[in-house]
Design a protein around this motif. Structure first.
Motif, PDB file in Angstrom:
ATOM      1  N   GLN A   3       3.924   5.546  -5.700  1.00 34.04           N
ATOM      2  CA  GLN A   3       3.829   5.545  -7.164  1.00 34.04           C
ATOM      3  C   GLN A   3       2.759   6.528  -7.630  1.00 34.04           C
ATOM      4  OE1 GLN A   3       2.893   1.693  -8.763  1.00 34.04           O
ATOM      5  NE2 GLN A   3       3.211   2.319 -10.882  1.00 34.04           N
ATOM      6  N   ARG A   4       1.632   6.552  -6.948  1.00 31.78           N
ATOM      7  CA  ARG A   4       0.543   7.483  -7.298  1.00 31.78           C
ATOM      8  C   ARG A   4       0.989   8.934  -7.103  1.00 31.78           C
ATOM      9  NH1 ARG A   4      -3.416   8.949 -10.349  1.00 31.78           N
ATOM     10  NH2 ARG A   4      -5.227   9.796  -9.300  1.00 31.78           N
ATOM     11  N   VAL A   5       1.730   9.194  -6.037  1.00 30.16           N
ATOM     12  CA  VAL A   5       2.240  10.547  -5.786  1.00 30.16           C
ATOM     13  C   VAL A   5       3.149  10.980  -6.931  1.00 30.16           C
ATOM     14  CG1 VAL A   5       3.809  11.878  -4.296  1.00 30.16           C
ATOM     15  CG2 VAL A   5       1.998  10.513  -3.276  1.00 30.16           C
ATOM     16  N   ASN A   6       4.037  10.085  -7.359  1.00 28.95           N
ATOM     17  CA  ASN A   6       4.946  10.416  -8.466  1.00 28.95           C
ATOM     18  C   ASN A   6       4.179  10.669  -9.761  1.00 28.95           C
ATOM     19  OD1 ASN A   6       7.243  10.281  -6.866  1.00 28.95           O
ATOM     20  ND2 ASN A   6       7.537   8.107  -7.239  1.00 28.95           N
ATOM     21  N   GLN A   7       3.159   9.854 -10.039  1.00 26.66           N
ATOM     22  CA  GLN A   7       2.344  10.067 -11.240  1.00 26.66           C
ATOM     23  C   GLN A   7       1.659  11.431 -11.189  1.00 26.66           C
ATOM     24  OE1 GLN A   7      -0.373   6.757 -11.198  1.00 26.66           O
ATOM     25  NE2 GLN A   7       0.987   5.409 -12.355  1.00 26.66           N
ATOM     26  N   LEU A   8       1.123  11.764 -10.036  1.00 27.36           N
ATOM     27  CA  LEU A   8       0.417  13.040  -9.908  1.00 27.36           C
ATOM     28  C   LEU A   8       1.376  14.225 -10.032  1.00 27.36           C
ATOM     29  CD1 LEU A   8      -2.120  12.186  -7.066  1.00 27.36           C
ATOM     30  CD2 LEU A   8      -2.616  12.533  -9.487  1.00 27.36           C
ATOM     31  N   LYS A  67       0.837  -1.203   0.000  1.00 24.11           N
ATOM     32  CA  LYS A  67       0.000   0.000   0.000  1.00 24.11           C
ATOM     33  C   LYS A  67       0.872   1.253   0.000  1.00 24.11           C
ATOM     34  CE  LYS A  67      -3.894   2.111   2.388  1.00 24.11           C
ATOM     35  NZ  LYS A  67      -4.800   2.031   3.531  1.00 24.11           N
ATOM     36  N   ALA A  68       1.953   1.243   0.766  1.00 24.63           N
ATOM     37  CA  ALA A  68       2.872   2.384   0.802  1.00 24.63           C
ATOM     38  C   ALA A  68       3.536   2.584  -0.561  1.00 24.63           C
ATOM     39  CB  ALA A  68       3.928   2.177   1.885  1.00 24.63           C
ATOM     40  N   GLN A  69       3.935   1.475  -1.212  1.00 30.94           N
ATOM     41  CA  GLN A  69       4.548   1.577  -2.539  1.00 30.94           C
ATOM     42  C   GLN A  69       3.549   2.117  -3.559  1.00 30.94           C
ATOM     43  OE1 GLN A  69       6.027  -2.369  -3.288  1.00 30.94           O
ATOM     44  NE2 GLN A  69       7.954  -2.023  -2.215  1.00 30.94           N
ATOM     45  N   ASP A  70       2.310   1.635  -3.502  1.00 27.89           N
ATOM     46  CA  ASP A  70       1.274   2.121  -4.421  1.00 27.89           C
ATOM     47  C   ASP A  70       1.022   3.612  -4.218  1.00 27.89           C
ATOM     48  OD1 ASP A  70       1.052  -0.455  -5.361  1.00 27.89           O
ATOM     49  OD2 ASP A  70      -0.812  -0.909  -4.294  1.00 27.89           O
ATOM     50  N   THR A  71       1.010   4.029  -2.971  1.00 25.87           N
ATOM     51  CA  THR A  71       0.787   5.446  -2.675  1.00 25.87           C
ATOM     52  C   THR A  71       1.931   6.289  -3.208  1.00 25.87           C
ATOM     53  OG1 THR A  71      -0.441   4.844  -0.679  1.00 25.87           O
ATOM     54  CG2 THR A  71       0.369   7.101  -0.813  1.00 25.87           C
TER      55      THR A  71
END
Length: 150
Positions: A92-97, A86-90
């Protein structure tokens, strides 16, 4: 009215003294009072899930104990992996945004420049049209050789 009362004190399994009072009055019934046994009054409350369990010695060599520990260890591993994922997904999402935000900011700059250029062109064109149009009250008469013969 005479009041005759009698008190009986008993201690239950949780270490709480229960005072039972019997009174001979006009039919009123008294509720038992709970009083802590220790003088400080700071006894721990026992959660309902553990009230029925006995403090029996757990044999750490038993198969049941090992199975419970194994299941617990697997559950802990699964929970930690899930948390890590979950931390890795978050992240990754932060970097995409962040990347999307940078693209959108660049697009805003480009569109702002384009708007400025178009606005300047429009104002220049409007100014040229205003210079070419004469006011209504100041018309000049010109002689047209073709129209004077008719």
């Amino acid at each position: 009215m005479s009041k005759i009362s009698q008190q009986n004190t008993a201690t239950d399994a949780n270490g709480v003294s229960v005072i039972h009072t019997q009174a001979h009055t006009s039919g009123l019934q008294q509720v038992p009072q709970l009083v802590p046994v220790s003088p400080g009054g700071g006894g721990k409350a026992v959660p309902p899930s553990k009230q029925g369990k006995k403090n029996s010695f757990v044999d750490r060599n038993s198969d049941e104990y090992r199975q419970r520990r194994e299941r617990n260890n697997m559950a802990v591993k699964k929970s930690r992996l899930k948390s890590k994922q979950k931390a890795q997904d978050t992240l990754q999402r932060v970097n995409q945004l962040k990347e999307e935000n940078e693209r959108l900011e660049a697009k805003i700059k480009l569109l702002t420049k384009e708007l400025s250029v178009l606005k300047d062109l429009f104002l220049e064109h409007a100014h040229n049209l205003a210079d070419n149009v004469q006011p209504v009250g100041t018309e000049t008469t010109t002689t047209n050789p073709e129209s004077s013969g008719q």
